[in-house]
Design a protein around this motif. Structure first.
Motif, PDB file in Angstrom:
ATOM      1  N   SER A  91      46.917  35.698  32.439  1.00 14.45           N
ATOM      2  CA  SER A  91      46.832  34.520  31.737  1.00 14.45           C
ATOM      3  C   SER A  91      47.374  34.828  30.216  1.00 14.45           C
ATOM      4  O   SER A  91      47.762  35.612  29.858  1.00 14.45           O
ATOM      5  CB  SER A  91      45.227  34.018  31.204  1.00 14.45           C
ATOM      6  N   MET A  92      47.821  33.636  29.511  1.00 19.26           N
ATOM      7  CA  MET A  92      48.314  33.647  28.187  1.00 19.26           C
ATOM      8  C   MET A  92      47.869  32.273  27.374  1.00 19.26           C
ATOM      9  O   MET A  92      47.491  31.306  28.012  1.00 19.26           O
ATOM     10  CB  MET A  92      50.099  33.270  28.328  1.00 19.26           C
ATOM     11  N   PHE A  93      48.030  32.280  26.088  1.00 16.83           N
ATOM     12  CA  PHE A  93      47.335  31.285  25.479  1.00 16.83           C
ATOM     13  C   PHE A  93      48.320  31.023  24.118  1.00 16.83           C
ATOM     14  O   PHE A  93      49.065  31.946  23.780  1.00 16.83           O
ATOM     15  CB  PHE A  93      46.199  31.627  24.817  1.00 16.83           C
ATOM     16  N   HIS A  94      48.182  29.903  23.299  1.00 14.98           N
ATOM     17  CA  HIS A  94      48.679  29.691  22.123  1.00 14.98           C
ATOM     18  C   HIS A  94      47.853  28.782  21.400  1.00 14.98           C
ATOM     19  O   HIS A  94      47.165  28.030  21.538  1.00 14.98           O
ATOM     20  CB  HIS A  94      50.306  29.051  22.417  1.00 14.98           C
ATOM     21  N   ARG A  95      48.101  29.089  20.060  1.00 17.88           N
ATOM     22  CA  ARG A  95      47.478  28.551  18.816  1.00 17.88           C
ATOM     23  C   ARG A  95      48.473  27.604  18.059  1.00 17.88           C
ATOM     24  O   ARG A  95      48.027  26.667  17.099  1.00 17.88           O
ATOM     25  CB  ARG A  95      46.621  29.326  17.997  1.00 17.88           C
ATOM     26  N   VAL A  96      49.682  27.843  18.007  1.00 13.03           N
ATOM     27  CA  VAL A  96      50.883  27.206  17.543  1.00 13.03           C
ATOM     28  C   VAL A  96      51.927  26.830  18.591  1.00 13.03           C
ATOM     29  O   VAL A  96      51.970  27.791  19.544  1.00 13.03           O
ATOM     30  CB  VAL A  96      51.349  27.820  16.132  1.00 13.03           C
ATOM     31  N   THR A  97      52.688  25.970  18.520  1.00 13.80           N
ATOM     32  CA  THR A  97      53.763  25.438  19.252  1.00 13.80           C
ATOM     33  C   THR A  97      54.727  26.658  19.463  1.00 13.80           C
ATOM     34  O   THR A  97      55.108  27.420  18.747  1.00 13.80           O
ATOM     35  CB  THR A  97      54.552  24.443  18.685  1.00 13.80           C
ATOM     36  N   ASP A  98      55.000  26.887  20.890  1.00 20.01           N
ATOM     37  CA  ASP A  98      56.148  27.924  21.350  1.00 20.01           C
ATOM     38  C   ASP A  98      55.266  29.233  21.297  1.00 20.01           C
ATOM     39  O   ASP A  98      56.261  30.051  21.783  1.00 20.01           O
ATOM     40  CB  ASP A  98      57.235  27.838  20.453  1.00 20.01           C
ATOM     41  N   ALA A 116      40.388  33.396  27.165  1.00 21.42           N
ATOM     42  CA  ALA A 116      38.954  33.043  27.549  1.00 21.42           C
ATOM     43  C   ALA A 116      38.371  31.907  26.921  1.00 21.42           C
ATOM     44  O   ALA A 116      37.210  31.848  27.037  1.00 21.42           O
ATOM     45  CB  ALA A 116      38.124  34.314  27.989  1.00 21.42           C
ATOM     46  N   ASP A 117      39.009  31.332  25.962  1.00 22.38           N
ATOM     47  CA  ASP A 117      38.466  30.369  25.023  1.00 22.38           C
ATOM     48  C   ASP A 117      37.545  29.361  25.930  1.00 22.38           C
ATOM     49  O   ASP A 117      37.957  28.683  26.709  1.00 22.38           O
ATOM     50  CB  ASP A 117      39.588  29.637  24.082  1.00 22.38           C
ATOM     51  N   PRO A 118      36.369  29.265  25.700  1.00 21.02           N
ATOM     52  CA  PRO A 118      35.503  28.296  26.391  1.00 21.02           C
ATOM     53  C   PRO A 118      35.993  26.822  26.118  1.00 21.02           C
ATOM     54  O   PRO A 118      35.567  26.175  27.034  1.00 21.02           O
ATOM     55  CB  PRO A 118      34.162  28.556  26.102  1.00 21.02           C
ATOM     56  N   ALA A 119      36.561  26.742  25.136  1.00 23.25           N
ATOM     57  CA  ALA A 119      37.297  25.341  24.838  1.00 23.25           C
ATOM     58  C   ALA A 119      38.340  24.629  25.699  1.00 23.25           C
ATOM     59  O   ALA A 119      38.743  23.748  25.869  1.00 23.25           O
ATOM     60  CB  ALA A 119      37.542  25.245  23.465  1.00 23.25           C
ATOM     61  N   ARG A 120      39.142  25.909  26.526  1.00 19.60           N
ATOM     62  CA  ARG A 120      40.208  25.701  27.306  1.00 19.60           C
ATOM     63  C   ARG A 120      39.895  24.942  28.438  1.00 19.60           C
ATOM     64  O   ARG A 120      38.972  25.331  29.139  1.00 19.60           O
ATOM     65  CB  ARG A 120      41.050  27.038  27.283  1.00 19.60           C
ATOM     66  N   GLU A 121      40.733  24.007  28.598  1.00 22.98           N
ATOM     67  CA  GLU A 121      40.533  23.117  30.017  1.00 22.98           C
ATOM     68  C   GLU A 121      40.870  24.048  31.239  1.00 22.98           C
ATOM     69  O   GLU A 121      41.890  24.878  31.236  1.00 22.98           O
ATOM     70  CB  GLU A 121      41.479  22.253  29.971  1.00 22.98           C
ATOM     71  N   GLY A 122      39.926  23.978  32.370  1.00 23.21           N
ATOM     72  CA  GLY A 122      40.343  25.009  33.524  1.00 23.21           C
ATOM     73  C   GLY A 122      40.085  26.123  33.233  1.00 23.21           C
ATOM     74  O   GLY A 122      40.602  26.986  33.688  1.00 23.21           O
ATOM     75  N   ARG A 123      38.995  26.735  32.244  1.00 19.46           N
ATOM     76  CA  ARG A 123      38.908  28.141  31.917  1.00 19.46           C
ATOM     77  C   ARG A 123      38.247  28.736  33.116  1.00 19.46           C
ATOM     78  O   ARG A 123      37.541  27.917  34.074  1.00 19.46           O
ATOM     79  CB  ARG A 123      37.915  28.336  30.853  1.00 19.46           C
ATOM     80  N   TRP A 124      38.701  29.931  33.574  1.00 19.28           N
ATOM     81  CA  TRP A 124      38.039  30.637  34.569  1.00 19.28           C
ATOM     82  C   TRP A 124      37.630  32.139  34.057  1.00 19.28           C
ATOM     83  O   TRP A 124      37.379  32.785  35.122  1.00 19.28           O
ATOM     84  CB  TRP A 124      39.109  30.769  35.656  1.00 19.28           C
ATOM     85  N   ILE A 125      38.044  32.733  32.931  1.00 19.12           N
ATOM     86  CA  ILE A 125      37.873  34.086  32.690  1.00 19.12           C
ATOM     87  C   ILE A 125      36.488  34.322  31.991  1.00 19.12           C
ATOM     88  O   ILE A 125      35.928  33.713  30.964  1.00 19.12           O
ATOM     89  CB  ILE A 125      38.873  34.621  31.598  1.00 19.12           C
ATOM     90  N   THR A 126      35.488  34.720  32.930  1.00 22.14           N
ATOM     91  CA  THR A 126      34.073  34.809  32.599  1.00 22.14           C
ATOM     92  C   THR A 126      33.806  36.209  31.845  1.00 22.14           C
ATOM     93  O   THR A 126      34.998  37.031  31.703  1.00 22.14           O
ATOM     94  CB  THR A 126      33.267  35.060  34.008  1.00 22.14           C
ATOM     95  N   GLY A 183      32.829  30.091  41.682  1.00 23.29           N
ATOM     96  CA  GLY A 183      32.064  29.124  40.979  1.00 23.29           C
ATOM     97  C   GLY A 183      32.514  28.265  39.856  1.00 23.29           C
ATOM     98  O   GLY A 183      33.877  28.347  39.569  1.00 23.29           O
ATOM     99  N   ARG A 184      31.755  27.366  39.229  1.00 20.51           N
ATOM    100  CA  ARG A 184      32.122  26.844  38.162  1.00 20.51           C
ATOM    101  C   ARG A 184      32.726  27.579  37.071  1.00 20.51           C
ATOM    102  O   ARG A 184      31.997  28.805  36.515  1.00 20.51           O
ATOM    103  CB  ARG A 184      30.825  26.119  37.435  1.00 20.51           C
TER     104      ARG A 184
END
Length: 227
Positions: free
Chosen positions: A154-161, A100-110, A48-49
């Motif tokens: 999944s992985m994420f970053h808040r600063v480069t690299d 899971a940040d809802p601001a992320r594009e393509g988020r899918w982690i509910t 789903g969405r």
């Protein structure tokens, strides 16, 4: 680690049809169901969405994997890494929340998915690698470890690299013993991941490699944090 009750669903019987990547729909996200899925080359992602139900059980036709010796670590990344501190399983929930940040594009982690992986973490199967800049969590990766398989979710970053450093650190701990059959699964290859050394293999090749990886012991660091 605590082995949970077995799943009531027979995911091993899900048909792997040519051209189809979603091999089953429905079921639950109980720990036993998730582990059975990973042991048979499947992973969950809602259809789903933004990843909401129904749950799809995926088996990519072309699988993105990172194999021992394949990671590309540039000189600039080596320099950048010096500003970070790495930890393992210190902040699993925070890493999951970052992914899971809802601001992320393509988020899918509910919230349902997040809760399921927190349960797996509490049982010793799901792990995180954290990247810190001072006291601030700036990146990380989480996934599920079964034997010699690390299934990256999944992985994420808040600063480069920061996410690249998280992947590098994950590679170091997963492949530290030099066992050639260890495997990091990233589900799908992207152009960004390809630049880091992730390759595509066929579904059949993945399942063969998976069978060899599952009989290996956990990487030493993850075995320690799993209790």
């Amino acid at each position: 680690m605590v082995e949970p009750p077995p799943s009531i669903w027979n995911l091993a019987a899900a048909p792997l049809r040519e051209g189809e990547e979603v091999v089953a729909v429905g079921g639950d996200l109980e720990p036993g169901t998730l582990l059975e899925a990973y042991r048979h080359g499947l992973f969950p992602m809602g259809l789903g969405r933004h990843g909401t139900r129904p749950i799809g059980w995926w088996s990519p036709i072309r699988r993105g994997v990172l194999l021992p010796g394949d990671l590309h670590v540039s000189r600039s990344l080596r320099r950048s890494a010096r500003q970070f501190r790495i930890s393992v399983d210190e902040a699993f929930g925070a890493v999951l929340s970052g992914c899971a940040d809802p601001a992320r594009e393509g988020r899918w982690i509910t919230p349902e998915i997040a809760e399921a992986y927190v349960r797996l973490h509490e049982l010793g199967w799901a792990h995180s690698v954290e990247v810190w800049q001072g006291e601030r969590l700036v990146g990380g990766v989480y996934g599920v470890a079964v034997g010699g398989l690390f299934a990256g979710e999944s992985m994420f970053h808040r600063v480069t690299d920061a996410s690249k450093v998280a992947l590098w650190a994950l590679t170091e701990l997963c492949f530290a013993d030099g066992a050639a059959d260890r495997l990091i699964d990233v589900q799908w290859q992207t152009a960004h991941l390809a630049s880091l050394g992730i390759r595509e293999i066929s579904r059949a090749d993945y399942l063969t490699r998976l069978s060899r990886a599952l009989v290996l012991p956990l990487p030493a660091t993850l075995a320690t944090t799993a209790g």
